[in-house]
Design an enzyme around this catalytic site. Structure first.
Site, PDB file in Angstrom:
ATOM      1  N   ASP A   1     -11.867  -6.682  -1.154  1.00 41.10           N
ATOM      2  CA  ASP A   1     -12.902  -7.973  -0.894  1.00 41.10           C
ATOM      3  C   ASP A   1     -14.228  -7.507  -0.324  1.00 41.10           C
ATOM      4  OD1 ASP A   1     -12.665  -8.543   2.039  1.00 41.10           O
ATOM      5  OD2 ASP A   1     -10.798  -7.732   1.520  1.00 41.10           O
TER       6      ASP A   1
ATOM      7  N   GLU B   1       0.708  -1.379   0.044  1.00 43.52           N
ATOM      8  CA  GLU B   1       0.034  -0.023  -0.036  1.00 43.52           C
ATOM      9  C   GLU B   1       0.816   1.255  -0.022  1.00 43.52           C
ATOM     10  OE1 GLU B   1      -3.858  -1.687   2.536  1.00 43.52           O
ATOM     11  OE2 GLU B   1      -1.994  -1.284   3.576  1.00 43.52           O
TER      12      GLU B   1
ATOM     13  N   GLY C   1     -12.471  -4.590   3.540  1.00 46.33           N
ATOM     14  CA  GLY C   1     -13.394  -5.514   3.113  1.00 46.33           C
ATOM     15  C   GLY C   1     -14.819  -4.681   3.228  1.00 46.33           C
TER      16      GLY C   1
ATOM     17  N   MET D   1      -8.301  -3.176   9.570  1.00 44.76           N
ATOM     18  CA  MET D   1      -7.869  -3.419  10.955  1.00 44.76           C
ATOM     19  C   MET D   1      -6.518  -2.488  11.527  1.00 44.76           C
ATOM     20  SD  MET D   1      -6.843  -7.527   9.595  1.00 44.76           S
ATOM     21  CE  MET D   1      -6.182  -7.999  11.214  1.00 44.76           C
ATOM     22  N   GLU D   2      -6.548  -1.168  11.083  1.00 42.73           N
ATOM     23  CA  GLU D   2      -5.784  -0.357  11.595  1.00 42.73           C
ATOM     24  C   GLU D   2      -6.411   1.093  11.739  1.00 42.73           C
ATOM     25  OE1 GLU D   2      -5.356  -1.738   8.504  1.00 42.73           O
ATOM     26  OE2 GLU D   2      -3.786  -3.600   9.257  1.00 42.73           O
TER      27      GLU D   2
END
Ligand code: SAH
Length: 282
Positions: free
Chosen positions: A239, A36, A102, A215-216
């Site tokens: 996703d 990223e 996601g 997740m961050e």
């Protein structure tokens, strides 16, 4: 004299004060994974490497704006650690987080972008016989309590809106044809779990009205909230957080990371422009 721990914490909070520290005309750009961040690192001018506590940072110029780039690593603890080091050592004026996520909103497809209007940690709360109740993170060492949803600052959201106008993204193949990615402003939720479960996806939609899960971002936003630094999280869908998420992630993370980086670059371009002078009196 005996001072209980909590009283010490609160008295320290007064000693520390709530004033925002002086910041540099520099934007921090973070991503979780190397894939990223390297998209942006490859375009840096005058790149210079730094390291603090074993965490690498690169300073330079991107789209005309002075930046510090960092790869946070995966998950909330790594993200919080990297953000704290970054804010303490570089004093950026704002933080942009770019990466993949996601999709939770069923209207979103792979490649679409979500700019966080607000962000929450979905795995912080109370678990009882009644089930899980989300709560904002607990009290900080200075006694302050972050809200469940941390709102993104309006000026950064407006800048993202302006930057997104006219941007085009490559079509992404779908089961029935092709999808043209678009930019949405919405709710992002963060937790220390890669969601690949239709049941969890439905729960996150119901509990938080979430558009995307990652997740961050929530950890970065919490540290920025604590230090009063404007922060904006930008994510493109790799996703759909469903049973195919792990496979989709492998196929679409690259294109999603590119879409998010493209919007981030456009925001940096606007940040680099000096503000328009005030209109001359008649
Ligand atoms: N390979 C990495 C882990 C990647 S986890 C490692 O070993 O460290 C997936 C990354 O993409 C996380 O940074 C997360 O923010 C984001 N992400 C993409 N899809 C996600 C999903 N369905 N659930 C949670 N996070 C997701």
């Amino acid at each position: 004299m005996f001072i209980p721990g909590w009283a010490l914490c609160l008295s320290l909070s007064w000693a520390v004060g709530a004033e925002a520290p002086k910041r540099e005309p520099l934007t921090a750009v973070m991503g979780a994974m190397v894939m990223e961040v390297e998209l942006l690192a490859g375009q840096l001018k005058d790149a210079k490497e730094h390291a603090f506590s074993g965490v690498p940072f690169i300073t330079g110029t991107l789209a005309g704006r002075k930046v510090v780039l960092a790869c946070s690593g995966s998950g909330k603890v790594h993200a919080a650690m990297t953000t704290t080091l970054l804010l303490d050592h570089f004093k950026p004026a704002e933080v942009l987080f770019t990466g993949v996520a996601g999709a939770i909103n069923p209207a979103l497809d792979r490649g679409d972008i979500v700019v966080a209007e607000k962000i929450a940690q979905h795995d912080f709360g109370d678990l009882t016989t009644q089930g899980f109740e989300p709560k904002g993170p607990g009290r900080a060492p200075n006694g302050r309590r972050p809200p469940l949803f941390i709102a993104s600052p309006k000026p950064l959201l407006e800048l993202a809106g302006k930057a997104g106008k006219g941007l085009t993204f490559e079509k992404v193949p779908t089961a029935t044809g092709e999808h043209v990615p678009a930019i949405h402003h919405g709710v992002i939720v963060t937790g220390d779990v890669f969601v690949s479960s239709p049941a969890k996806k439905a729960e996150l939609r119901k509990q938080f009205n979430a558009d995307a899960v990652e997740m961050e971002g929530g950890a970065v936003a919490q540290i920025c909230w604590h230090q009063q630094v404007p922060c904006l999280v930008i994510r493109s869908m790799s996703d759909k957080a469903d049973a195919s998420a792990a496979l989709d992630f492998v196929s679409f993370a690259e294109v999603a990371a590119q879409n998010s980086a493209k919007l981030t670059m456009a925001i940096l371009e606007l940040l680099a422009k000096p503000p328009a002078p005030p209109p001359k009196p008649q």
